[in-house]
Design a protein around this motif. Structure first.
Motif, PDB file in Angstrom:
ATOM      1  N   MET A  80       0.888  -1.163   0.000  1.00 58.98           N
ATOM      2  CA  MET A  80       0.000   0.000   0.000  1.00 58.98           C
ATOM      3  C   MET A  80       0.922   1.207   0.000  1.00 58.98           C
ATOM      4  SD  MET A  80      -2.946  -1.154   2.687  1.00 58.98           S
ATOM      5  CE  MET A  80      -1.989  -2.304   3.668  1.00 58.98           C
ATOM      6  N   SER A  81       0.810   2.040  -1.011  1.00 53.14           N
ATOM      7  CA  SER A  81       1.817   3.089  -1.171  1.00 53.14           C
ATOM      8  C   SER A  81       1.553   4.248  -0.233  1.00 53.14           C
ATOM      9  CB  SER A  81       1.834   3.594  -2.615  1.00 53.14           C
ATOM     10  OG  SER A  81       0.658   4.314  -2.890  1.00 53.14           O
ATOM     11  N   TYR A  82       2.644   4.906   0.152  1.00 54.27           N
ATOM     12  CA  TYR A  82       2.522   6.182   0.858  1.00 54.27           C
ATOM     13  C   TYR A  82       2.064   7.184  -0.187  1.00 54.27           C
ATOM     14  CZ  TYR A  82       3.700  10.445   3.282  1.00 54.27           C
ATOM     15  OH  TYR A  82       3.633  11.683   3.853  1.00 54.27           O
ATOM     16  N   GLY A  83       0.919   7.746   0.056  1.00 57.18           N
ATOM     17  CA  GLY A  83       0.259   8.551  -0.970  1.00 57.18           C
ATOM     18  C   GLY A  83      -1.164   8.029  -1.055  1.00 57.18           C
ATOM     19  N   SER A  84      -1.273   6.734  -1.312  1.00 53.72           N
ATOM     20  CA  SER A  84      -2.615   6.153  -1.280  1.00 53.72           C
ATOM     21  C   SER A  84      -3.058   6.011   0.172  1.00 53.72           C
ATOM     22  CB  SER A  84      -2.651   4.800  -1.997  1.00 53.72           C
ATOM     23  OG  SER A  84      -2.091   3.779  -1.212  1.00 53.72           O
ATOM     24  N   LYS A 129      -3.586  14.575  -3.859  1.00 48.51           N
ATOM     25  CA  LYS A 129      -3.027  13.732  -2.806  1.00 48.51           C
ATOM     26  C   LYS A 129      -1.506  13.875  -2.710  1.00 48.51           C
ATOM     27  CE  LYS A 129      -5.851   9.766  -1.392  1.00 48.51           C
ATOM     28  NZ  LYS A 129      -6.054   8.324  -1.463  1.00 48.51           N
ATOM     29  N   ILE A 130      -0.905  14.590  -3.683  1.00 51.13           N
ATOM     30  CA  ILE A 130       0.555  14.741  -3.680  1.00 51.13           C
ATOM     31  C   ILE A 130       0.921  15.975  -2.862  1.00 51.13           C
ATOM     32  CG2 ILE A 130       2.636  14.771  -5.118  1.00 51.13           C
ATOM     33  CD1 ILE A 130       1.052  12.410  -5.871  1.00 51.13           C
ATOM     34  N   LYS A 131       0.849  15.843  -1.554  1.00 53.37           N
ATOM     35  CA  LYS A 131       1.260  16.924  -0.659  1.00 53.37           C
ATOM     36  C   LYS A 131       2.788  16.868  -0.523  1.00 53.37           C
ATOM     37  CE  LYS A 131      -3.069  17.894   1.052  1.00 53.37           C
ATOM     38  NZ  LYS A 131      -3.935  17.967  -0.096  1.00 53.37           N
ATOM     39  N   GLU A 132       3.342  17.848   0.197  1.00 55.32           N
ATOM     40  CA  GLU A 132       4.793  18.021   0.235  1.00 55.32           C
ATOM     41  C   GLU A 132       5.552  16.723   0.548  1.00 55.32           C
ATOM     42  OE1 GLU A 132       6.389  20.613  -0.909  1.00 55.32           O
ATOM     43  OE2 GLU A 132       8.144  19.337  -0.642  1.00 55.32           O
ATOM     44  N   ASP A 133       5.113  16.047   1.616  1.00 56.99           N
ATOM     45  CA  ASP A 133       5.843  14.865   2.062  1.00 56.99           C
ATOM     46  C   ASP A 133       5.740  13.718   1.053  1.00 56.99           C
ATOM     47  OD1 ASP A 133       7.349  15.087   4.262  1.00 56.99           O
ATOM     48  OD2 ASP A 133       6.076  13.836   5.540  1.00 56.99           O
ATOM     49  N   VAL A 134       4.560  13.577   0.465  1.00 58.94           N
ATOM     50  CA  VAL A 134       4.367  12.534  -0.543  1.00 58.94           C
ATOM     51  C   VAL A 134       5.212  12.870  -1.769  1.00 58.94           C
ATOM     52  CG1 VAL A 134       2.683  11.412  -2.044  1.00 58.94           C
ATOM     53  CG2 VAL A 134       2.038  12.020   0.281  1.00 58.94           C
ATOM     54  N   ALA A 135       5.222  14.149  -2.146  1.00 56.50           N
ATOM     55  CA  ALA A 135       6.020  14.601  -3.290  1.00 56.50           C
ATOM     56  C   ALA A 135       7.490  14.272  -3.054  1.00 56.50           C
ATOM     57  CB  ALA A 135       5.843  16.109  -3.490  1.00 56.50           C
ATOM     58  N   HIS A 136       7.944  14.535  -1.848  1.00 56.18           N
ATOM     59  CA  HIS A 136       9.342  14.297  -1.508  1.00 56.18           C
ATOM     60  C   HIS A 136       9.666  12.813  -1.610  1.00 56.18           C
ATOM     61  CE1 HIS A 136      13.093  15.489   0.426  1.00 56.18           C
ATOM     62  NE2 HIS A 136      13.059  14.296   0.980  1.00 56.18           N
ATOM     63  N   THR A 137       8.775  11.985  -1.088  1.00 52.16           N
ATOM     64  CA  THR A 137       9.026  10.550  -1.079  1.00 52.16           C
ATOM     65  C   THR A 137       8.960   9.963  -2.488  1.00 52.16           C
ATOM     66  OG1 THR A 137       8.078  10.473   1.124  1.00 52.16           O
ATOM     67  CG2 THR A 137       8.300   8.383  -0.008  1.00 52.16           C
ATOM     68  N   ARG A 138       8.018  10.446  -3.280  1.00 53.02           N
ATOM     69  CA  ARG A 138       7.895   9.948  -4.661  1.00 53.02           C
ATOM     70  C   ARG A 138       8.912  10.612  -5.576  1.00 53.02           C
ATOM     71  NH1 ARG A 138       2.456   7.269  -6.301  1.00 53.02           N
ATOM     72  NH2 ARG A 138       1.893   6.608  -4.233  1.00 53.02           N
ATOM     73  N   MET A 139       9.471  11.721  -5.108  1.00 60.86           N
ATOM     74  CA  MET A 139      10.404  12.527  -5.885  1.00 60.86           C
ATOM     75  C   MET A 139       9.758  13.046  -7.164  1.00 60.86           C
ATOM     76  SD  MET A 139      13.678  10.151  -5.099  1.00 60.86           S
ATOM     77  CE  MET A 139      15.066  11.230  -5.228  1.00 60.86           C
TER      78      MET A 139
END
Ligand code: SF4
Ligand code: SF4
Lengths: 239, 501
Positions: B174-178, B258-268
């Motif tokens: 389950m991905s971080y983001g979902s 759903k692509i907030k700062e932390d999710v953006a950072h993790t997904r790059m």
């Protein structure tokens, strides 16, 4: 360090590269060994012969120079470093690359630059000297792709289905012949500011492969970006 | 007046004798159903926005609320059901593809419920798990098929990289983001506490969770989000996602909201841009190409980690698995079509793929037949709902199972199937900080540990009843299974006898 790759398995070759001291590694007589430099850091690898698929996958701050052609999946998901190819590359070059540079003197096969992305200061670059096959930059999400079309001035140097699903990044094509594009991609004539923006990239290419950057830049470029006024929205309804 | 072609799906029943207008329900509902009407001096509801997540019911201090299906009904038809009609209205209004989440709610056969387990009587007596050791530890990876000796005649004892699970259960991707960061933290800590593994999914690994690396499986999917050398090396194993049971043949699409700062950072990827995973890996068109990706990650991790290939259960799954087993994968995860998802086109989720029970039996049988079963471990996924499902899966040939929906339930999910809206009132499938706060990882991770510990006890009890004291002896032991109400063909595919035989 010099490595003679004749009759060497890819695994042994990679172990030798990893174990080598110092930055510079010269590989001779390469013949199709795969995964060279996979996940590699801190090396400067020079290859004569033909490297196999997945050259420089997950590359992390390492330079690779090939004095000839390379095969498929060059720089898959690479994160940093520079891959320089003095010939052509096969299919799927730079898939999902996030940073670093891929410079190809000749042409690229199908599916180059698919899903290239960027994040903050990480902005990948791919420069192709010749032409490319179909599906160039499908799903492009970031970074810069420059196709110079050297020697293919009479035709559009990119294949069909270019930029399908593009939602980020930018592409420049040096040509008078605009490619056919999906409605979600905006195609404009590059202006002075655009040419300035790619000047350093083209100069780098020209320096590596012995071209005159001025001459290359003194031509018509198309600039392709995602069309923000016509996005992919409203595809779904909650059910 | 615009016509509303379909009524609210749910009714909000408020017992005004109990309601004290504390407005807790209003604060708790991200779908903005409840509101206080000053003119009437009471709480009212926008029922059409309710998704039946039960949050308000569970929170209401006086127990004044009930949510139930709207009893209003269209003219009954067994063919054109009310949901089908409603979906047509939705699409006629928007021109859009229907999007759903979680596993299909449709009434497909659940073979777990048509399989019965054996127990010992008189001869070969049952084993009491409280008194005798009962081994549920599992090793996942390639098993040696023959002894090897070196030049000096010494036995070669090097083994291929493997995973050691204390319980035959892992948390599936389950991905971080979902799902939220708190949900990920809960899964990571639970996996550590249980001595098993959780799976990052395709959204990369948040920097705070690298410390759980020994209990982490990192996933590489077609979008290659957050994939880099450190990520590949952070986990105990790498999973290449070829498909997902709930949406075989479909990629992922995490909307920009759903692509907030932390999710953006993790997904790059930049904040607010849609994260699109293409349907295929654009560099994989054959088993040979898959082999290339497997070995490129093996090279990048110096052959220290097992590689899992996850495929969706589709028609030719046995042949596909055979190819995957020969591609160099150490573990195959098979995901059945009833499995969950954070978002999938409704029609795909409800119509594509096959049940895990049949897929698993077919794959295990095929690999045995070809003499390559030891080349790979098999992990079954896609609606393993309880411990007895897990036991049946292992007896059908799985080495271990992946669970996701039961893990979400442990964290509070009420299966409202609205994950794709990003407004999960339970703080799980959302990135809204106000909602994420509701999920306390300190509590949630313990609930996860409790759930799996309880299942493991049950597994031991069931095994004991069969007179089996190690999970190894249960694996592929189809004699422990009998079908009930199944056709010859179904029994043949499952490789089991009918009850009474
Ligand atoms: S959406 Fe959930 S919290 Fe809101 S009214 Fe419905 S059941 Fe209650
Ligand atoms: S995770 Fe949240 S949104 Fe998804 S089904 Fe469960 S309660 Fe509903």
């Amino acid at each position: 360090m010099k490595i003679n790759a004749e009759n060497m398995s890819f695994r042994e070759l990679n172990e030798k590269i990893r174990a080598s001291r110092g930055r510079r590694v010269e590989i001779e007589n390469m013949l199709g060994q795969r995964y060279t430099g996979s996940g590699c850091t801190g090396k400067d690898i020079h290859i004569s012969g033909i490297p196999g698929n997945a050259l420089g996958a997950y590359l992390t701050g390492c330079d690779i120079t090939v004095y000839g052609n390379a095969q498929d999946a060059v720089g898959d998901a690479m994160n940093d470093g520079t891959i320089t190819i003095h010939g052509n590359v096969g299919d799927a070059a730079g898939y999902g690359m996030r940073d670093g540079k891929i410079l190809v003197k000749g042409s690229a096969g199908y599916r180059a630059g698919i899903h290239m992305k960027e994040y903050m200061e990480k902005k990948p670059l791919m420069v192709i000297g010749g032409k490319t096959g179909d599906f160039l930059a499908e799903y492009q999400a970031g970074g810069r792709i420059i196709v110079l079309g050297i020697g293919y001035e009479k035709q559009c140097p990119v294949g069909d289905f270019c930029c399908t699903g593009m939602h980020g990044g930018v592409m420049y094509i040096r040509t008078e012949h605009a490619p056919e594009l999906p409605a979600q991609v905006l195609c404009e004539d590059a202006d002075k500011a655009d040419i300035k923006a790619i000047k350093a990239d083209v100069e780098l290419f020209a320096k590596k492969f012995g071209y005159d950057a001025e001459e290359l830049l003194n031509a018509h470029f198309y600039k392709l970006t995602p069309n923000t006024s016509n996005p992919y929205r409203r595809l779904y309804v909650n059910n | 007046m615009p016509v509303n072609y379909f009524p609210a799906e749910f009714e909000v029943l408020r017992n005004y004798d109990k309601c004290i207008s504390c407005r807790a329900c209003e604060r708790q509902c991200a779908n903005e159903v409840h509101y206080y009407d000053a003119d009437f001096g009471k709480m009212l509801a926008h029922e059409n926005q309710c998704v039946d997540c039960q949050r308000c019911v569970c929170i209401c201090p006086t127990g004044a609320l009930k949510i139930r299906p709207n009893e209003n009904s269209f003219r009954k038809s067994a063919n054109y059901t009310q949901p089908l009609m409603t979906e047509a209205y939705r699409q006629a209004g928007t021109g859009s593809v229907l999007l759903s989440s979680m596993g299909t709610p449709k009434d497909y056969p659940v073979y777990w419920d048509k399989i019965l387990l054996n127990a010992s009587q008189v001869t070969n007596p049952p084993i009491d798990p409280l008194r005798e050791p009962m081994e549920t530890r599992v090793f996942l990876g390639k098993k040696p098929t023959q002894m090897k000796f070196d030049k000096n005649g010494e036995l070669d004892t090097t083994l291929e990289p493997s995973l050691t699970l204390n319980v035959p259960i892992m948390f599936s991707a389950m991905s971080y983001g979902s799902i939220s960061k708190n949900a990920h933290e809960s899964l990571a800590r639970a996996a550590e506490g249980l001595g098993t593994f959780y799976n990052t999914g395709e959204g990369g690994l948040h920097k705070d969770f690298y410390k759980y690396g020994a209990n982490t499986i990192v996933q590489v999917a077609s979008g290659r989000f957050g994939v880099h050398k450190d990520y590949l090396n952070a986990g105990a194993a790498i999973e290449i996602k070829m498909g997902q049971g709930a949406k075989p043949g479909i990629g992922g699409h995490l909307p920009g909201e759903k692509i907030k700062e932390d999710v953006a950072h993790t997904r790059m990827i930049p904040r607010g841009t849609d994260a699109i995973s293409p349907a295929p890996h654009h560099d994989i068109y054959s088993i040979e190409d898959l082999r290339q990706l497997i070995f490129s990650v093996k090279e990048a991790t110096e052959y220290k980690k097992p590689v899992i290939v996850k495929i969706a259960a589709v028609h030719n799954v046995a042949a596909i698995a055979s190819g995957v087993a020969r591609s160099g994968a150490d573990i195959i995860a098979i995901d059945g079509f009833r499995g969950g998802t954070g978002a999938a086109p409704t029609r795909i989720r409800d119509n594509v793929g096959i049940p895990i029970e049949l897929a698993l039996a077919a794959v295990d049988g095929r690999l045995r037949h070809e003499g390559i079963r030891n080349e790979v471990s098999i992990v079954a996924a896609g609606s393993i709902r309880c411990s007895s499902d897990a036991v049946k899966a292992i007896a059908l040939g799985a080495d271990a199972v992946y669970i996701a929906t039961p893990a979400l339930l442990a964290m509070g999910c009420h299966l409202c199937r609205s994950c794709h809206t990003g407004k999960c009132n339970w703080g799980i499938a959302t990135q809204n900080p106000e909602l994420v706060k509701r999920l306390n990882p300190d509590i949630a991770y313990k609930r996860l540990v409790n759930l799996v510990t309880a299942w493991n006890h049950e597994i031991q009890e069931i095994m004991g009843g069969m007179g089996i004291n190690s999970i190894e002896a249960l694996r592929g032991n189809r004699l422990m299974l009998r079908g009930i109400g199944l056709t010859e063909k179904e029994l043949q595919i499952l490789g089991i006898l009918h009850a009474g035989e």
